[in-house]
Design an enzyme around this catalytic site. Structure first.
Site, mmCIF file in Angstrom:
data_model
loop_
_atom_site.group_PDB
_atom_site.id
_atom_site.type_symbol
_atom_site.label_atom_id
_atom_site.label_comp_id
_atom_site.label_asym_id
_atom_site.label_seq_id
_atom_site.Cartn_x
_atom_site.Cartn_y
_atom_site.Cartn_z
ATOM 1 N N SER B 17 0.836 -1.197 0.000
ATOM 2 C CA SER B 17 0.000 0.000 0.000
ATOM 3 C C SER B 17 0.873 1.250 0.000
ATOM 4 O O SER B 17 2.091 1.166 0.118
ATOM 5 C CB SER B 17 -0.944 -0.011 1.204
ATOM 6 O OG SER B 17 -0.211 -0.143 2.400
ATOM 7 N N CYS B 18 0.211 2.379 -0.125
ATOM 8 C CA CYS B 18 0.874 3.683 -0.216
ATOM 9 C C CYS B 18 1.965 3.821 0.841
ATOM 10 O O CYS B 18 1.711 3.508 1.993
ATOM 11 C CB CYS B 18 -0.162 4.788 -0.029
ATOM 12 S SG CYS B 18 0.517 6.456 0.011
ATOM 13 N N PRO B 19 3.164 4.280 0.510
ATOM 14 C CA PRO B 19 3.600 4.824 -0.783
ATOM 15 C C PRO B 19 4.340 3.822 -1.657
ATOM 16 O O PRO B 19 4.920 4.200 -2.663
ATOM 17 C CB PRO B 19 4.575 5.922 -0.349
ATOM 18 C CG PRO B 19 5.265 5.307 0.831
ATOM 19 C CD PRO B 19 4.211 4.455 1.532
ATOM 20 N N MET B 20 4.347 2.549 -1.268
ATOM 21 C CA MET B 20 5.247 1.588 -1.909
ATOM 22 C C MET B 20 5.013 1.366 -3.414
ATOM 23 O O MET B 20 5.977 1.239 -4.155
ATOM 24 C CB MET B 20 5.220 0.263 -1.145
ATOM 25 C CG MET B 20 5.941 0.358 0.185
ATOM 26 S SD MET B 20 7.583 1.097 -0.032
ATOM 27 C CE MET B 20 8.219 1.026 1.625
#
Lengths: 199, 81
Positions: B17-20
Site C-alpha cells: 500500500s501507499c507509498p510503496m
C-alpha cells in the site's frame, strides 16, 4: 572612464555623459560571460525540485506522514531533506523507531474514552492495535520507510541541539543520517525548497 | 482490453500500500532503458490515481494505459528519457 570608440564626444556635447558610460568590448564580453553563468545556475536550479520537511513528532501515527511524503517526493525526482528535531529524532533512532507508541489519550477518534485511555498500560494496548492493523494491511513499517527513503537519496538530518538534549549519540541513528546540523541548515533548505512542511 | 506494446519488465506490488507502489515503480523504471515499458501489478485501489499523478509529475516517464481488473490494477509506464 575613457573609451576608444569613435562615438566619444566632448564633455560639452549633449551626449557626453552617455558616451562616457559606453563600456569597452572587453567589459561587455566579461558581463555577458557573467550573465551566462548566472543563467545556467538558474536553469540548473529549475531542473532540480526540492522539498524540505521538519519532523517534530515521535508518535507512531505522526512518524508516517513525513516518511511517506519524503519517499514519494523522491520518486517524483525531488531532492528531499527531512530535518528531525525533538521527538522527531526517535524516527531516526535505530532502537526507538521500532517501538514508537500511539497515545491512547488526546485523540477523540480513538475507540476508548480519555478516562479509560489514561489508565496505566493503555498506550501499549492502542499501540498493539495499530501495529496489528499495520501488519494486516501490509502497510510499510517505519524501518522499511526509512531504509527505502535512504535508498532513494532522501537526506535525513538529526538536529544536533536536540540530540544533546535527549542525551542521544550519533551511533544511535540509522547509517546515512546526517548529524551536526542546526536550525540554520533547516532554514537554508527551506529557502531553497519548492515545498516546505512542518510535521 | 488488449495491450499493444512490448513489456520489458513486470513489477509485482500486489498487497503493498501507499507509498510503496509509487516508490517501487520509480526504482524499477530507473533500471529500464529508454523506450522500454514497465508493467505494474497492484492491488492498492489508490494506485490508479497515485501512479497516474506520479507519471504526470515526473520527467522521463509516460503512463500508457491503466487497466482496472477485478482484483488487480495494471499500469503500463514507458520510460521516455
Amino acid at each position: 572612464m575613457s573609451t576608444d570608440t569613435s562615438d566619444t564626444t566632448t564633455e560639452d556635447g549633449p551626449n557626453g555623459d552617455a558616451a562616457e558610460e559606453i563600456p569597452s568590448r572587453a567589459e561587455l564580453a566579461a558581463r555577458v560571460e557573467e550573465l551566462e553563468e548566472e543563467l545556467s545556475d538558474v536553469a540548473a536550479g529549475q531542473n532540480s525540485k526540492k522539498m524540505s520537511i521538519v519532523a517534530t513528532k515521535g508518535t507512531l501515527d505522526m512518524a508516517y506522514p513525513p516518511l511517506i511524503l519524503a519517499s514519494t517526493a523522491a520518486a517524483f525526482g525531488y531532492d528531499v531533506t527531512v530535518f528531525h528535531t525533538f521527538w522527531g529524532l526517535d524516527i531516526l533512532h535505530k532502537e526507538r523507531s521500532k517501538n514508537l507508541k500511539l497515545s491512547s489519550v488526546g485523540n477523540p477518534n480513538m475507540p476508548v474514552p480519555n478516562m479509560v485511555g489514561a489508565l496505566p498500560g493503555m498506550d501499549r494496548v492502542t499501540t498493539s492495535m495499530m501495529e496489528k492493523r499495520i501488519n494486516d494491511n501490509d502497510t510499510a513499517t517505519i524501518e522499511e520507510l526509512i531504509e527505502t527513503s535512504l535508498d532513494m537519496g532522501v537526506e535525513f538530518q538529526a538536529c544536533q541541539m536536540t540530540i544533546e538534549l535527549m542525551d542521544y549519540d550519533e551511533d544511535n541513528f540509522y547509517d546515512g543520517v546526517t548529524t551536526g546540523v542546526g536550525a540554520a541548515t533547516a532554514i537554508q533548505d527551506m529557502a531553497d525548497a519548492d515545498i516546505q512542511l512542518l510535521v | 482490453m488488449s495491450v499493444e506494446f512490448d513489456i520489458a519488465e513486470t513489477l509485482d506490488v500486489k498487497g503493498a500500500s501507499c507509498p510503496m507502489p509509487v516508490v517501487q515503480t520509480k526504482s524499477a523504471i530507473d533500471d529500464l532503458a529508454e523506450g522500454e515499458v514497465l508493467e505494474v501489478l497492484a492491488t492498492d485501489p489508490g494506485s490508479m490515481s497515485d501512479l497516474d499523478g506520479w507519471a504526470d509529475g515526473t520527467d522521463g516517464v509516460e503512463m500508457l494505459e491503466q487497466v482496472e481488473g477485478d482484483d488487480v490494477y495494471k499500469h503500463y509506464v514507458r520510460k521516455t528519457e
